[in-house]
Design a protein around this motif. Sequence first.
Motif, mmCIF file in Angstrom:
data_model
loop_
_atom_site.group_PDB
_atom_site.id
_atom_site.type_symbol
_atom_site.label_atom_id
_atom_site.label_comp_id
_atom_site.label_asym_id
_atom_site.label_seq_id
_atom_site.Cartn_x
_atom_site.Cartn_y
_atom_site.Cartn_z
ATOM 1 N N VAL A 190 16.983 -0.157 -0.691
ATOM 2 C CA VAL A 190 16.358 0.034 -2.003
ATOM 3 C C VAL A 190 14.953 -0.562 -2.019
ATOM 4 N N ALA A 191 14.795 -1.719 -1.386
ATOM 5 C CA ALA A 191 13.474 -2.358 -1.335
ATOM 6 C C ALA A 191 12.460 -1.457 -0.646
ATOM 7 N N TRP A 192 12.868 -0.806 0.429
ATOM 8 C CA TRP A 192 11.938 0.088 1.129
ATOM 9 C C TRP A 192 11.582 1.308 0.278
ATOM 10 N N VAL A 193 12.532 1.775 -0.534
ATOM 11 C CA VAL A 193 12.206 2.867 -1.459
ATOM 12 C C VAL A 193 11.147 2.396 -2.452
ATOM 13 N N LEU A 194 11.308 1.183 -2.959
ATOM 14 C CA LEU A 194 10.336 0.637 -3.903
ATOM 15 C C LEU A 194 8.995 0.354 -3.233
ATOM 16 N N ILE A 195 9.020 -0.054 -1.978
ATOM 17 C CA ILE A 195 7.772 -0.238 -1.235
ATOM 18 C C ILE A 195 7.047 1.095 -1.095
ATOM 19 N N ALA A 196 7.804 2.162 -0.809
ATOM 20 C CA ALA A 196 7.202 3.492 -0.713
ATOM 21 C C ALA A 196 6.569 3.896 -2.033
ATOM 22 N N VAL A 197 7.218 3.556 -3.146
ATOM 23 C CA VAL A 197 6.646 3.833 -4.465
ATOM 24 C C VAL A 197 5.345 3.064 -4.654
ATOM 25 N N ALA A 198 5.340 1.792 -4.238
ATOM 26 C CA ALA A 198 4.119 0.978 -4.355
ATOM 27 C C ALA A 198 2.996 1.561 -3.509
ATOM 28 N N VAL A 199 3.329 2.034 -2.311
ATOM 29 C CA VAL A 199 2.321 2.654 -1.439
ATOM 30 C C VAL A 199 1.733 3.891 -2.115
ATOM 31 N N ALA A 200 2.602 4.696 -2.751
ATOM 32 C CA ALA A 200 2.118 5.900 -3.430
ATOM 33 C C ALA A 200 1.264 5.552 -4.645
ATOM 34 N N LEU A 201 1.658 4.487 -5.376
ATOM 35 C CA LEU A 201 0.940 4.130 -6.597
ATOM 36 C C LEU A 201 -0.349 3.368 -6.341
ATOM 37 N N PHE A 202 -0.334 2.483 -5.350
ATOM 38 C CA PHE A 202 -1.452 1.550 -5.177
ATOM 39 C C PHE A 202 -2.186 1.665 -3.843
ATOM 40 N N GLY A 203 -1.648 2.414 -2.898
ATOM 41 C CA GLY A 203 -2.253 2.461 -1.570
ATOM 42 C C GLY A 203 -3.650 3.035 -1.542
ATOM 43 N N TRP A 204 -3.960 3.905 -2.510
ATOM 44 C CA TRP A 204 -5.282 4.517 -2.555
ATOM 45 C C TRP A 204 -6.397 3.487 -2.689
ATOM 46 N N VAL A 205 -6.079 2.309 -3.211
ATOM 47 C CA VAL A 205 -7.101 1.263 -3.337
ATOM 48 C C VAL A 205 -7.627 0.878 -1.958
ATOM 49 N N GLU A 206 -6.783 0.906 -0.943
ATOM 50 C CA GLU A 206 -7.233 0.606 0.418
ATOM 51 C C GLU A 206 -8.223 1.663 0.906
ATOM 52 N N ASP A 207 -8.058 2.913 0.490
ATOM 53 C CA ASP A 207 -9.024 3.951 0.846
ATOM 54 C C ASP A 207 -10.372 3.677 0.185
ATOM 55 N N LEU A 208 -10.336 3.358 -1.104
ATOM 56 C CA LEU A 208 -11.594 3.050 -1.798
ATOM 57 C C LEU A 208 -12.270 1.841 -1.178
ATOM 58 N N ALA A 245 -12.152 0.889 1.811
ATOM 59 C CA ALA A 245 -12.692 1.250 3.122
ATOM 60 C C ALA A 245 -13.730 2.364 3.034
ATOM 61 N N LYS A 246 -14.123 2.721 1.793
ATOM 62 C CA LYS A 246 -15.110 3.770 1.556
ATOM 63 C C LYS A 246 -14.636 5.104 2.108
ATOM 64 N N ARG A 247 -13.332 5.374 1.902
ATOM 65 C CA ARG A 247 -12.759 6.658 2.278
ATOM 66 C C ARG A 247 -12.337 7.396 1.013
ATOM 67 N N GLU A 248 -12.164 8.705 1.135
ATOM 68 C CA GLU A 248 -11.641 9.475 0.015
ATOM 69 C C GLU A 248 -10.199 9.065 -0.256
ATOM 70 N N PRO A 249 -9.867 8.720 -1.482
ATOM 71 C CA PRO A 249 -8.485 8.296 -1.778
ATOM 72 C C PRO A 249 -7.487 9.405 -1.467
ATOM 73 N N ARG A 250 -6.384 9.021 -0.826
ATOM 74 C CA ARG A 250 -5.336 9.971 -0.476
ATOM 75 C C ARG A 250 -3.984 9.343 -0.772
ATOM 76 N N LEU A 251 -3.018 10.184 -1.081
ATOM 77 C CA LEU A 251 -1.673 9.676 -1.330
ATOM 78 C C LEU A 251 -1.110 9.028 -0.071
ATOM 79 N N LEU A 252 -1.236 9.727 1.042
ATOM 80 C CA LEU A 252 -0.824 9.195 2.339
ATOM 81 C C LEU A 252 -1.885 9.563 3.363
ATOM 82 N N PRO A 253 -2.324 8.602 4.164
ATOM 83 C CA PRO A 253 -3.338 8.896 5.189
ATOM 84 C C PRO A 253 -2.737 9.720 6.318
ATOM 85 N N SER A 254 -3.561 10.576 6.888
ATOM 86 C CA SER A 254 -3.112 11.367 8.047
ATOM 87 C C SER A 254 -3.605 10.750 9.335
ATOM 88 N N ARG A 255 -4.731 10.013 9.285
ATOM 89 C CA ARG A 255 -5.277 9.338 10.456
ATOM 90 C C ARG A 255 -5.987 8.098 9.986
#
Length: 381
Positions: free
Chosen positions: A351-369, A371-381
Motif C-alpha cells: 500500500v505504501a508503494w501505491v501511495l508513493i506512486a501517487v506522490a510521484v504523479a502529484l509532485f514529481g513534476w517539481v523535479e522537472d521544473l 532541472a529546467k525540463r518540461e514537466p512530465r507525469l513520468l520521465p522517459s529518459r
Amino acid sequence: MSDDTLAKDTDVTVAPQRAGRHRSGPSAAPAGGGGRDRYLDMLRCVALVRVVTYHTFVWPWLSLVFPSMGVMFALAGSLMARSLKRPALSVLRGRLRRLLPPLWLFGAIITLAMMLKGWAPEEHQVGRWWARMLLWVVPVADPPHSAWGFEATEILWYLRTYLWFVLLSPLLLWAFRRAPAAVLCLSAVPIVVFTTVWTVPEGQAGIVLLDLATYLACWMAGFAHRDGLLDRLRPALVVSCAALAMAVGGWWAFGHRVDGSYDLNEIPLAQAFWSVGFVLLLLRFRPRLDGPARIRALDRLVVVFNSRAITIYLWHQTALILSVPLIDHLWHVRAFELSLPLGSMWFQFGVAWVLIAVAVALFGWVEDLAAKREPRLLPSR
C-alpha cells in the motif's frame, strides 16, 4: 537526465533512514566517463527500495546487508566530483536549485498539516518560531516540526547532510586531489574522535557534525571512484581495506548495541566503517548489466526512480504513515477483511508503494521544473 541532488547519475539525494531520531556501451560507464551509468542508477534504485523496506519492517540486519545511506552519499560524492569540473559556484547553484524546490513543496504541505493539527508557537516565542521556519527554506539544520509531524520529517536529516556535503565539496575535493589516498584514509578520523575521544556538543550543531562525520568517508570514496583512484588500486588491496573497515564496523556494532540492537543506524562509528567498506567493494567491482538493461519495464523503472529520487525519498515516510489509517478503513469492508491480508506488514508495504506512486504523479513534476525540463507525469529518459 541532468544535474541533480539526490545522487542522480549525471553531471549537470530521507533513507534514511533512522529508526528513532534517528536515528556509452552496454556495460557500466567508466568512473570518469560521461552519460548515464546504468550500474550507479541501479544502485540508487536498490538503495531507495531498501530505505522504504527498512522503514516498514525496521529489521536491523538490513543495515548490514545493504547500508543504503552510505551508498547514496558515495554516489552523490562521485557525481559531485564529476560536476566540479565546472566552476564551483555554478555547480552549487545547480545542486541547490534541484534540491530545494521539491523540499519547499513538501515543507509547505507538511507544515500546513501540522498547523491544522494545532501546531503553533508559544505566545512569547512567536518571532523565534517563525525565524526557525526559515530552515524549511534552506535546511542547514533540521527544520522545526510538531510532535505529530515528527515521523514525516525525521527523514530530512539526509537532505540536510547532503546539503552540507555539497557546500563543503569544493574544499574537500581540493584537499582530496592533493593527497588522495591519505585524505581518503583520514576521512574516518572525525567519527572516531567524536565517538571515542570528544563528544559532540548537544543540540543541532552536534547532530550536524555527527552525521557529517559518519558519512564523510563514503562521500570521499565517491571522489575516489570518480577520479579513478579505486580502479588504479589492486583488487586485493581494495578487498583487504574494505574487509578491515567492515570488520571494525561489525565489531563495534556488536560491542556497542543500543537497547540490545546492532542496528547501524543507531551506532554512528559502526555505520561509518561498515558503510565505507561496503561502498569500496561496490564501486571497485562493477558488474556488467547487459541482461537487466534488455528488460524494458525494468529499465523504465530505473529511469523513473532516478528522475524522481527526491520525491520518492521525501514522501515515502508519509506514505507509510498514511497507509495505516487507510488499511484501518479497509477493515470495515467485509469483503476486504475476508480476502485481503490486512494485518500483514507486507500488505502495508505494498500500500505504501501505491501511495508513493501517487506522490510521484502529484509532485514529481517539481523535479522537472527544478532541472529546467518540461514537466512530465513520468520521465522517459
